[in-house]
Design a protein around this motif. Structure first.
Motif, PDB file in Angstrom:
ATOM      1  N   ARG A 172      62.848 -10.438  13.522  1.00 59.53           N
ATOM      2  CA  ARG A 172      62.479  -9.179  14.193  1.00 59.53           C
ATOM      3  C   ARG A 172      63.197  -7.977  13.604  1.00 59.53           C
ATOM      4  NH1 ARG A 172      61.180  -9.912  20.015  1.00 59.53           N
ATOM      5  NH2 ARG A 172      62.673  -8.244  20.489  1.00 59.53           N
ATOM      6  N   ASN A 173      64.017  -8.217  12.581  1.00 56.55           N
ATOM      7  CA  ASN A 173      64.837  -7.150  11.993  1.00 56.55           C
ATOM      8  C   ASN A 173      65.691  -6.474  13.059  1.00 56.55           C
ATOM      9  OD1 ASN A 173      65.772  -5.655   9.799  1.00 56.55           O
ATOM     10  ND2 ASN A 173      64.292  -4.012  10.129  1.00 56.55           N
ATOM     11  N   GLU A 174      66.267  -7.320  13.933  1.00 57.81           N
ATOM     12  CA  GLU A 174      67.062  -6.825  15.061  1.00 57.81           C
ATOM     13  C   GLU A 174      68.546  -6.975  14.760  1.00 57.81           C
ATOM     14  OE1 GLU A 174      67.536  -7.739  19.861  1.00 57.81           O
ATOM     15  OE2 GLU A 174      65.701  -8.313  18.796  1.00 57.81           O
ATOM     16  N   SER A 175      69.296  -5.932  14.988  1.00 57.82           N
ATOM     17  CA  SER A 175      70.726  -5.943  14.707  1.00 57.82           C
ATOM     18  C   SER A 175      71.498  -6.461  15.917  1.00 57.82           C
ATOM     19  CB  SER A 175      71.209  -4.536  14.349  1.00 57.82           C
ATOM     20  OG  SER A 175      72.604  -4.498  14.222  1.00 57.82           O
ATOM     21  N   LEU A 176      72.410  -7.389  15.662  1.00 60.50           N
ATOM     22  CA  LEU A 176      73.294  -7.915  16.704  1.00 60.50           C
ATOM     23  C   LEU A 176      74.731  -7.761  16.215  1.00 60.50           C
ATOM     24  CD1 LEU A 176      71.416 -11.235  17.620  1.00 60.50           C
ATOM     25  CD2 LEU A 176      71.309  -9.057  18.834  1.00 60.50           C
ATOM     26  N   PRO A 177      75.314  -6.576  16.366  1.00 61.52           N
ATOM     27  CA  PRO A 177      76.652  -6.333  15.797  1.00 61.52           C
ATOM     28  C   PRO A 177      77.740  -7.208  16.379  1.00 61.52           C
ATOM     29  CG  PRO A 177      75.969  -4.511  17.232  1.00 61.52           C
ATOM     30  CD  PRO A 177      74.762  -5.364  17.009  1.00 61.52           C
ATOM     31  N   GLY A 178      77.540  -7.698  17.594  1.00 67.71           N
ATOM     32  CA  GLY A 178      78.565  -8.524  18.224  1.00 67.71           C
ATOM     33  C   GLY A 178      78.347 -10.017  18.063  1.00 67.71           C
ATOM     34  N   LEU A 179      77.383 -10.424  17.201  1.00 70.93           N
ATOM     35  CA  LEU A 179      77.029 -11.843  17.125  1.00 70.93           C
ATOM     36  C   LEU A 179      78.182 -12.709  16.639  1.00 70.93           C
ATOM     37  CD1 LEU A 179      74.955 -14.102  17.319  1.00 70.93           C
ATOM     38  CD2 LEU A 179      74.206 -13.538  14.994  1.00 70.93           C
ATOM     39  N   ALA A 180      78.882 -12.277  15.596  1.00 71.19           N
ATOM     40  CA  ALA A 180      79.969 -13.096  15.050  1.00 71.19           C
ATOM     41  C   ALA A 180      81.056 -13.321  16.091  1.00 71.19           C
ATOM     42  CB  ALA A 180      80.543 -12.440  13.796  1.00 71.19           C
ATOM     43  N   THR A 228      73.675  -9.940  26.487  1.00 72.55           N
ATOM     44  CA  THR A 228      73.144  -8.868  25.641  1.00 72.55           C
ATOM     45  C   THR A 228      74.188  -7.793  25.360  1.00 72.55           C
ATOM     46  OG1 THR A 228      70.872  -9.263  26.396  1.00 72.55           O
ATOM     47  CG2 THR A 228      71.344  -7.103  25.440  1.00 72.55           C
ATOM     48  N   PRO A 229      74.940  -7.304  26.353  1.00 67.35           N
ATOM     49  CA  PRO A 229      75.973  -6.304  26.044  1.00 67.35           C
ATOM     50  C   PRO A 229      77.032  -6.826  25.070  1.00 67.35           C
ATOM     51  CG  PRO A 229      75.534  -6.346  28.404  1.00 67.35           C
ATOM     52  CD  PRO A 229      74.847  -7.545  27.809  1.00 67.35           C
ATOM     53  N   VAL A 256      66.609 -12.584  24.927  1.00 66.58           N
ATOM     54  CA  VAL A 256      67.377 -12.207  23.741  1.00 66.58           C
ATOM     55  C   VAL A 256      66.558 -12.503  22.485  1.00 66.58           C
ATOM     56  CG1 VAL A 256      69.472 -12.676  22.403  1.00 66.58           C
ATOM     57  CG2 VAL A 256      69.573 -12.570  24.912  1.00 66.58           C
ATOM     58  N   CYS A 257      66.394 -11.481  21.652  1.00 69.85           N
ATOM     59  CA  CYS A 257      65.628 -11.586  20.402  1.00 69.85           C
ATOM     60  C   CYS A 257      64.214 -12.120  20.632  1.00 69.85           C
ATOM     61  CB  CYS A 257      66.354 -12.450  19.378  1.00 69.85           C
ATOM     62  SG  CYS A 257      67.949 -11.777  18.887  1.00 69.85           S
ATOM     63  N   GLY A 258      63.664 -11.833  21.814  1.00 70.36           N
ATOM     64  CA  GLY A 258      62.291 -12.214  22.116  1.00 70.36           C
ATOM     65  C   GLY A 258      62.084 -13.690  22.372  1.00 70.36           C
ATOM     66  N   ILE A 259      63.163 -14.443  22.671  1.00 71.31           N
ATOM     67  CA  ILE A 259      63.024 -15.887  22.822  1.00 71.31           C
ATOM     68  C   ILE A 259      62.131 -16.264  23.997  1.00 71.31           C
ATOM     69  CG2 ILE A 259      65.141 -16.132  24.209  1.00 71.31           C
ATOM     70  CD1 ILE A 259      65.597 -18.809  22.743  1.00 71.31           C
TER      71      ILE A 259
END
Length: 616
Positions: A117-125, A585-586, A38-41
């Motif tokens: 990474r300028n990566e969008s995570l719309p479900g993060l909140a 991730t989903p 996730v996010c290149g970790i």
């Protein structure tokens, strides 16, 4: 004086249980973050050794890094080794540990990686909120586990006890599996299986003209199958008081939470139009299973109950659409035909009957609509067992050691009159794998594979020995038509949304094998293997050898066509990587309201059978 002495002790106990709950969530969160990169970790992680122990160093900006304690694993490169995950500050005078991170703090660092990474995570909140709830609900679950251990309830005592026991692990390896979104702490205690509370059903009179129903409803109406004679008499009296007739209305059971929180608040138009009439009757005593919406009756009957409940779990609402039950009927018929084609299946594989159901559905309306899925009921009829036979959900075998007692295998071996030794543990695990693979592979040969994770598969025991399996929840019986047709099986005619991908029909055989690799092995058997490894200090590699050997023997015993066998050998044993079902991730990519299906995604992981071969 006594009160003052006990309060600090109670606070310490609460703090300790909360800390253990955070650790459990953190372990699964770290595993998922690394496995799914996730996010290149995982890409940023570098192995380091500290005092003979293995860690991953993940550099952050500015002048910081995470230090994650890990160990090598069989299905993924690493598993979390302890909860001592820290952030280290790098200063002009050297390094200093600035904080030990909890799950929410770790996700804030992941958010930093996403921003870099300028990566969008719309479900993060939503996911962060779920992590918070996961800790609270895991704490509640752990308290129930302690109560269960003190009470000494035996999972072999009854099917309800076995289901309660199975709920202590929930969805394996998933950090937010415990979340029952919409439940308060009191709701969790009242309606989740860990607490074993009695659930008394509420009842709704529904106009028959707005209902659709299953092919098996000739067996009787819901009240006939769920209630005893005295309760049915009281139900009829409630119809009289409501001024309605049974000719016009059908009585449907409703989960008490669902009635109060959903039906009475969101279905006011139906109630005003008298399509729905809440009845002043409470009857039918049940206990929850780990799925929450499936209920075990308190009285002696083979008729269990499945009801929609509008909580959110694993990114999906636990509702029960008519579409799923229609496809479940088709899946059940397909499985019954498959069993007839194989003599071994005919003697070892049993099916629950799930054709008895009712659902709110306006004539001519779209089966894919959201609203009707909140009101329905399914009777899950279990087959008769031989005297002395027992049922044990496979998910019960992946439960971690409970306080003051070991793994379930301890109790099981005692029932069989065997000593708890490493050899006995491995032999019993092999017995489970043999029965499981026999059913899964024989169905696969016929081009059919149910969703055989631990919650859906029940072991049938006789004198403590596995004599077969029982399958339930037939709405996702997946298939590969060319293999089916070669064996004389017909297309079940699933109802799928036009122009939308679906997982029921698989054009390629490896698409069907994917579910053997993921749900059957990586989710179901690996969860059991992982629990056994930790409970008995057995190296994972040794248990994976059991899986590999049993799978290879099962393949040899099933009469696969040469082409099928070649594909299976390639996908299962020869490829260095396997597909894997993504867990978080989903959820991080999810936007919009939760649907009836869990958000899904696929990735790749290490082929554990290749590793098992290397260590054998």
């Amino acid at each position: 004086m006594k009160t003052g002495a006990t309060e600090p002790s109670a606070r310490r106990e609460t703090t300790a249980v909360r800390s253990l709950a955070e650790e459990r969530v953190l372990f699964d969160l770290v595993g998922a973050l690394l496995a799914e990169n996730v996010c290149g970790i995982a890409e940023r992680a570098v192995e380091v050794q500290r005092e003979g122990e293995l860690f991953l160093r993940v550099d952050m900006e500015p002048m910081r890094y995470l230090l994650i304690p890990v160990r090598a694993a069989s299905m993924t490169a690493y598993r979390c080794r302890s909860a001592d995950l820290v952030e280290v500050q790098i200063g002009e005078h050297g390094e200093a540990v600035s904080a030990r991170l909890n799950p929410l703090q770790l996700m804030r660092r992941v958010k930093e990686l996403a921003a870099a990474r300028n990566e969008s995570l719309p479900g993060l909140a939503v996911f962060e909120a779920d992590l918070h709830t996961a800790i609270l609900h895991t704490e509640l679950s752990m308290r129930a586990i302690c109560e269960q251990a003190e009470a000494g309830v035996d999972p072999f005592e009854s099917f309800a006890a076995a289901e309660r026991y199975a709920s202590f692990r929930d969805r394996p390896f998933h950090p937010t599996a415990r979340v029952k979104g919409g439940f308060s702490a009191d709701d969790y205690r009242s309606y989740c299986a860990e607490y074993g509370a009695e659930i008394c059903l509420r009842w709704l009179a529904v106009r028959r003209s707005v209902l659709t129903f299953g092919a098996g409803t000739a067996a009787g109406e819901a009240a006939d199958l769920v209630l005893d004679r005295a309760e049915r008499a009281r139900l009829r009296e409630s119809f009289v008081r409501a001024g309605i007739s049974e000719a016009d209305y059908l009585a449907l059971p409703v989960h008490p939470w669902q009635l109060e929180r959903v039906i009475l608040t969101q279905f006011v138009p139906e109630i005003e139009a008298r399509d729905f009439i809440p009845l002043d009757f409470v009857g039918g005593a049940f206990q929850a299973t780990s799925s929450v919406r499936s209920l075990v009756p308190k009285r002696e009957t083979n008729d269990h109950l499945k009801l929609p409940i509008g909580i959110i779990s694993l990114g999906a609402r636990r509702v029960l659409p008519a579409l799923y039950m229609l496809n479940g009927e088709r899946g059940q018929r397909l499985l019954a035909q498959a069993v007839e084609r194989d003599q071994v299946l005919a003697s070892t594989l049993a099916l629950c009957d799930e054709g008895i159901w009712w659902a709110y559905h306006l004539p001519g309306s779209d089966l894919f609509e959201d609203r009707p899925r909140h009101l329905s009921a399914l009777i899950r009829r279990y087959p008769d067992l031989e005297a002395g036979d027992q049922l044990l959900p496979m998910s019960a075998l992946c439960v971690d050691s409970l306080p003051q007692e070991g793994h379930l295998f301890d109790r099981w071996l005692k029932h069989r009159g065997e000593a708890v030794t490493k050899r006995a543990i491995c032999d019993l695990f092999q017995e489970v794998c043999t029965a499981f693979f026999s059913a899964a592979l024989r169905l696969l040969r016929l081009g059919v594979l149910p969703e055989m994770h631990g919650q859906n598969v029940v072991l049938r025991l006789r004198a403590g020995r596995v004599v077969g399996l029982l399958l339930r929840d037939h709405d996702t019986v997946r298939l590969h038509l060319p293999w089916m047709r070669a064996c004389g099986l017909d297309d079940p005619g699933y109802i799928v949304k036009p122009d939308r991908p679906n997982s029921l029909y698989n054009d390629r055989p490896d698409g069907l094998i994917y579910y053997l690799q993921t749900l059957c092995i990586s989710v179901n058997l690996y969860a059991i293997l992982d629990a056994l490894s930790r409970a008995y200090s057995i190296d994972e590699a040794e248990l994976w050898q059991v899986v590999r050997q049993t799978l290879a023997e099962g393949l040899n015993e099933v009469p696969f066509a040469a082409e099928q066998r070649a594909i299976l050998d390639r996908e299962l044993f020869e490829r260095q990587v396997w597909p894997t079902k993504l867990l978080i991730t989903p959820l991080l990519q999810q936007s919009g309201p939760a649907g009836a299906s869990m958000p899904a995604g696929s990735g790749t992981t290490i082929n554990p059978l290749c590793r098992a071969e290397l260590t054998s």
